[in-house]
Design a protein around this motif. Sequence first.
Motif, PDB file in Angstrom:
ATOM      1  N   HIS A 188      15.313   7.384   4.378  1.00  0.00           N
ATOM      2  CA  HIS A 188      14.519   8.583   4.654  1.00  0.00           C
ATOM      3  C   HIS A 188      13.341   8.701   3.688  1.00  0.00           C
ATOM      4  O   HIS A 188      13.455   8.386   2.509  1.00  0.00           O
ATOM      5  CB  HIS A 188      15.391   9.836   4.531  1.00  0.00           C
ATOM      6  CG  HIS A 188      16.629   9.814   5.373  1.00  0.00           C
ATOM      7  ND1 HIS A 188      16.597   9.863   6.743  1.00  0.00           N
ATOM      8  CD2 HIS A 188      17.951   9.736   5.020  1.00  0.00           C
ATOM      9  CE1 HIS A 188      17.836   9.830   7.213  1.00  0.00           C
ATOM     10  NE2 HIS A 188      18.668   9.739   6.183  1.00  0.00           N
ATOM     11  N   PHE A 189      12.225   9.170   4.199  1.00  0.00           N
ATOM     12  CA  PHE A 189      11.068   9.494   3.363  1.00  0.00           C
ATOM     13  C   PHE A 189      10.219  10.512   4.118  1.00  0.00           C
ATOM     14  O   PHE A 189      10.464  10.801   5.297  1.00  0.00           O
ATOM     15  CB  PHE A 189      10.256   8.231   3.035  1.00  0.00           C
ATOM     16  CG  PHE A 189       9.754   7.475   4.245  1.00  0.00           C
ATOM     17  CD1 PHE A 189       8.490   7.704   4.772  1.00  0.00           C
ATOM     18  CD2 PHE A 189      10.562   6.515   4.854  1.00  0.00           C
ATOM     19  CE1 PHE A 189       8.039   7.009   5.883  1.00  0.00           C
ATOM     20  CE2 PHE A 189      10.122   5.804   5.967  1.00  0.00           C
ATOM     21  CZ  PHE A 189       8.855   6.053   6.478  1.00  0.00           C
ATOM     22  N   HIS A 190       9.235  11.082   3.420  1.00  0.00           N
ATOM     23  CA  HIS A 190       8.390  12.112   4.018  1.00  0.00           C
ATOM     24  C   HIS A 190       6.947  11.615   4.128  1.00  0.00           C
ATOM     25  O   HIS A 190       6.466  10.877   3.272  1.00  0.00           O
ATOM     26  CB  HIS A 190       8.417  13.405   3.197  1.00  0.00           C
ATOM     27  CG  HIS A 190       9.721  14.135   3.279  1.00  0.00           C
ATOM     28  ND1 HIS A 190      10.769  13.877   2.422  1.00  0.00           N
ATOM     29  CD2 HIS A 190      10.157  15.101   4.129  1.00  0.00           C
ATOM     30  CE1 HIS A 190      11.795  14.663   2.728  1.00  0.00           C
ATOM     31  NE2 HIS A 190      11.440  15.413   3.757  1.00  0.00           N
ATOM     32  N   ILE A 191       6.295  12.017   5.204  1.00  0.00           N
ATOM     33  CA  ILE A 191       4.857  11.816   5.344  1.00  0.00           C
ATOM     34  C   ILE A 191       4.217  13.197   5.449  1.00  0.00           C
ATOM     35  O   ILE A 191       4.878  14.177   5.786  1.00  0.00           O
ATOM     36  CB  ILE A 191       4.505  10.936   6.569  1.00  0.00           C
ATOM     37  CG1 ILE A 191       4.997  11.593   7.867  1.00  0.00           C
ATOM     38  CG2 ILE A 191       5.082   9.543   6.401  1.00  0.00           C
ATOM     39  CD1 ILE A 191       4.548  10.852   9.117  1.00  0.00           C
ATOM     40  N   TYR A 192       2.915  13.250   5.186  1.00  0.00           N
ATOM     41  CA  TYR A 192       2.253  14.562   5.091  1.00  0.00           C
ATOM     42  C   TYR A 192       1.022  14.655   5.979  1.00  0.00           C
ATOM     43  O   TYR A 192       0.166  15.503   5.761  1.00  0.00           O
ATOM     44  CB  TYR A 192       1.879  14.839   3.627  1.00  0.00           C
ATOM     45  CG  TYR A 192       3.095  14.951   2.748  1.00  0.00           C
ATOM     46  CD1 TYR A 192       3.695  16.177   2.519  1.00  0.00           C
ATOM     47  CD2 TYR A 192       3.675  13.816   2.175  1.00  0.00           C
ATOM     48  CE1 TYR A 192       4.833  16.287   1.721  1.00  0.00           C
ATOM     49  CE2 TYR A 192       4.812  13.914   1.384  1.00  0.00           C
ATOM     50  CZ  TYR A 192       5.373  15.157   1.158  1.00  0.00           C
ATOM     51  OH  TYR A 192       6.508  15.258   0.374  1.00  0.00           O
TER      52      TYR A 192
END
Length: 358
Positions: free
Chosen positions: A64-68
């Motif tokens: 899992h990771f986040h993009i903005y």
Amino acid sequence: MKSYSNLYPQIYDFENLQAAYQRARRGKAQTAEMYEYNFNLEENLWDLHEALVIGSYQPGAYRHFHIYEPKRRKVSAAPFRDRVVHHALCRVIEPLFERCFIHDSYANRVGKGTHKALERAQGWARHYPFALKMDLLKFFPSVDHEILRQVLAQKVACAETLALCEGIIASGQDALTEEYICQWFPGDDLFSPLARLRGLPIGNLTSQFWGNVLLNQLDHFVKEKLQRRAYIRYVDDFLVFGQSKAELWEIRQAIGAYLCSLRLTLHPRKTQVMPTSRGVPFLGFRLFPTHKRLLSDSLRRARRRLRKQRQAMAQGDLSPEAFRRSLASWVGHVGHGDTWQLRELMLGGVTWKIGNSL
């Protein structure tokens, strides 16, 4: 609706797995995981074939990771082995559903895409004075697993294929738990939103495809029940064009009521009726009957990305070729709007420092 059986042998067919592997690696960064899989490719594909045949295949853990961009979103990356399975599955069942998709659904389909969706929407804007713009509230985190299974079963009558679909769906149920906003629908009790499994991980090929499968129910409702010809959808962003505000607000009420049957909700802030003469925001542009402008949010993101790329070039962390590909992609995208002066302003006269040279 015609259903199809005996699909599972087509999925685990070794030639299908080979083609799925090629699709899974196409256009992706060459990661260590991909190199490792490729090192013993034939053995890995035969192991996967055997696991599917005997029913021992289980999806692995997500990363899992986040993009903005354009907003903060949690992305869940499946292991490369699982991505091969996703492609193998979609190669077999996607054509079955594609036949019943409407013409004006443009996301994640061959021959469609963002630019054709923009052209189609602008064409409608030339013929109608008002547009109803709608967006779904937290679409992927809100997808109800039981409803999705029911929709898939209308077309897929193969028990093994449905079991594979259900395994992939269930594997992502924890990926978006914190992203979901609790919603209650007619007939629910206090605990219904907590008792039902939901959520498709953003990043899966299957999630994109199943999003189209689920919202195809809405597409046919709008086209056939509401008899709206001027309708277009791209993922969960969709437009209906009409002759009056009152007419479109009635359409909005009907769509909102229908979405309850799918346990989905219109975004209250992003659902609005507007004159087409003032421009309709859609897919990063503001569409007017005569021209397209880049939205200010899209422009800010582009400037921020260019600044980061310039810094990366100066530090030697981004190759000139990678930068040229990224820049050409962006220029090609915004070139579909009236952005010539904007491109001149942003790119004209800029020098890029590469390592220690200009």
